[in-house]
Design a protein around this motif. Structure first.
Motif, short mmCIF file in Angstrom:
data_model
loop_
_atom_site.label_atom_id
_atom_site.label_comp_id
_atom_site.label_asym_id
_atom_site.label_seq_id
_atom_site.Cartn_x
_atom_site.Cartn_y
_atom_site.Cartn_z
N GLU A 92 -10.40 7.38 0.88
CA GLU A 92 -11.21 6.83 1.97
C GLU A 92 -10.67 5.46 2.35
OE1 GLU A 92 -15.44 9.00 0.73
OE2 GLU A 92 -15.19 6.83 0.53
N TRP A 93 -10.12 4.74 1.36
CA TRP A 93 -9.54 3.42 1.63
C TRP A 93 -8.24 3.54 2.42
CZ3 TRP A 93 -12.09 -0.91 1.53
CH2 TRP A 93 -13.21 -1.02 0.70
N PHE A 94 -7.46 4.61 2.16
CA PHE A 94 -6.25 4.83 2.95
C PHE A 94 -6.61 5.11 4.40
CE2 PHE A 94 -4.30 5.88 -1.21
CZ PHE A 94 -3.24 5.00 -1.15
N THR A 105 -6.36 -3.32 1.14
CA THR A 105 -6.97 -3.06 2.45
C THR A 105 -7.91 -4.20 2.83
OG1 THR A 105 -6.85 -0.66 2.13
CG2 THR A 105 -8.41 -1.46 3.78
N ILE A 106 -8.64 -4.71 1.86
CA ILE A 106 -9.55 -5.83 2.12
C ILE A 106 -8.75 -7.08 2.50
CG2 ILE A 106 -11.19 -7.42 1.04
CD1 ILE A 106 -12.21 -5.02 -0.59
N ALA A 136 -6.53 -10.93 6.50
CA ALA A 136 -5.32 -11.54 7.06
C ALA A 136 -5.16 -11.21 8.54
CB ALA A 136 -4.10 -11.05 6.28
N LYS A 137 -5.41 -9.96 8.90
CA LYS A 137 -5.25 -9.56 10.30
C LYS A 137 -6.30 -10.24 11.18
CE LYS A 137 -2.06 -7.32 12.33
NZ LYS A 137 -1.81 -5.87 12.26
N GLY A 138 -7.47 -10.53 10.60
CA GLY A 138 -8.49 -11.26 11.33
C GLY A 138 -8.02 -12.66 11.69
N ILE A 157 0.84 -1.20 0.00
CA ILE A 157 0.00 0.00 0.00
C ILE A 157 0.87 1.25 0.00
CG2 ILE A 157 -1.57 1.37 1.44
CD1 ILE A 157 -2.93 -1.24 2.26
N SER A 158 2.03 1.16 0.65
CA SER A 158 2.94 2.30 0.72
C SER A 158 3.57 2.65 -0.62
CB SER A 158 4.05 2.02 1.74
OG SER A 158 3.50 1.80 3.03
N VAL A 159 3.64 1.68 -1.53
CA VAL A 159 4.29 1.94 -2.82
C VAL A 159 3.35 1.82 -4.02
CG1 VAL A 159 6.55 1.23 -1.96
CG2 VAL A 159 5.06 -0.49 -2.98
N LYS A 160 2.18 1.20 -3.81
CA LYS A 160 1.21 1.01 -4.90
C LYS A 160 -0.13 1.59 -4.47
CE LYS A 160 3.46 -1.20 -8.17
NZ LYS A 160 3.53 -0.70 -9.57
N ARG A 161 -0.24 2.90 -4.58
CA ARG A 161 -1.46 3.56 -4.10
C ARG A 161 -2.71 3.11 -4.84
NH1 ARG A 161 0.22 9.74 -4.38
NH2 ARG A 161 1.45 8.97 -6.13
N GLU A 162 -2.54 2.76 -6.13
CA GLU A 162 -3.70 2.36 -6.92
C GLU A 162 -4.27 1.01 -6.49
OE1 GLU A 162 0.04 1.23 -9.30
OE2 GLU A 162 -0.65 2.80 -7.92
#
Length: 248
Positions: free
Chosen positions: A219-221, A92-93, A98-100, A81-86
């Protein structure tokens, strides 16, 4: 002053992410409603995969590699996410899913030894979130440049310690004060939990600044960053409760 060019403790709210071209602004502006809805959706995903991991644990399945894998995937997503904003929306999904898995296995393990501790941690996390939001809205705590600098410096140092500890664990090396129930370990955990809470204020401040300014993609960021902070706070609270339970 800022650390590594960041003006918040979370990379999603750096100038790098929020500099948007005029062309991108045509997509629509970032709204509070959009951030809230996306955050609720991703928290639901976290809950679903956490439930799966929790069930597998109590069905007798070894979930060590599931929880570790979830943690690694979440870390990779954050880096991407830090290098591929698109790619922020799908990443994020995936991060939430994964964090779940990580949270579910981690919480189930602690619940087996100390019943109901994870549920107490959830309540404390929610209460802390609401208190921080109230403190921000009422301006009881003002997010100044000096405040940002202190939180950034400390949280960056904490994450470096955790990453180093995670890497060393593969070689059988354990940093005792991170996991023991000594008073020093408990004090360290309290400090970490406090700064995780303070990070929420920085997040609220940056979201507030860019509502109606940044394009809707961001909004996703905002969602990703809130997930990072909320989950971090929950884990720290749960670890602290566990240490206190062992101690007393």
């Amino acid at each position: 002053m800022s650390l590594f060019g960041l003006s918040t403790s979370n990379p999603a709210f750096t100038t790098y992410f929020w500099n948007t071209s005029r062309k991108k602004r045509k997509l629509g502006k970032m709204t509070l409603r959009g951030v809230v809805l996306k955050s609720m959706f991703c928290l639901l995903l976290v809950s679903l995969t956490a439930g799966v991991s929790w069930k597998l644990f109590y069905d007798g399945v070894e979930v060590k590699w599931i929880t570790t894998g979830g943690l690694i995937v979440a870390l990779i997503c954050s880096i991407l996410i830090s290098v591929k904003r698109e790619w922020v929306m799908p990443l994020t999904i995936i991060y939430a899913l994964a964090k779940g898995l990580f949270i579910g296995g981690f919480s189930a393990y602690i619940h087996k030894i100390f019943p109901d501790l994870p549920f107490q941690a959830v309540i404390i996390t929610l209460v802390t979130f609401m208190i921080m939001l109230l403190l921000y809205v009422t301006k009881i705590i003002k997010v100044t440049q000096k405040f940002r600098s202190v939180v950034i410096t400390v949280t960056t140092a904490i994450f470096v310690i955790y990453i180093v500890s995670f890497i060393l664990s593969f070689f059988g090396i354990v940093i005792s004060f991170l996991w023991s129930s000594s008073w020093f370990a408990i004090t360290f955990n309290v400090v970490v939990a406090i700064f995780a809470s303070l990070s929420l204020l920085l997040d609220f401040d940056y979201i507030d600044r860019y509502i109606g300014k940044a394009n809707k993609t961001y909004e996703w960021f905002a969602t990703w960053e809130l997930l990072v902070t909320i989950i971090w706070l929950y884990v720290e609270v749960l670890r602290l409760l566990k240490k206190l339970a062992i101690r007393f």
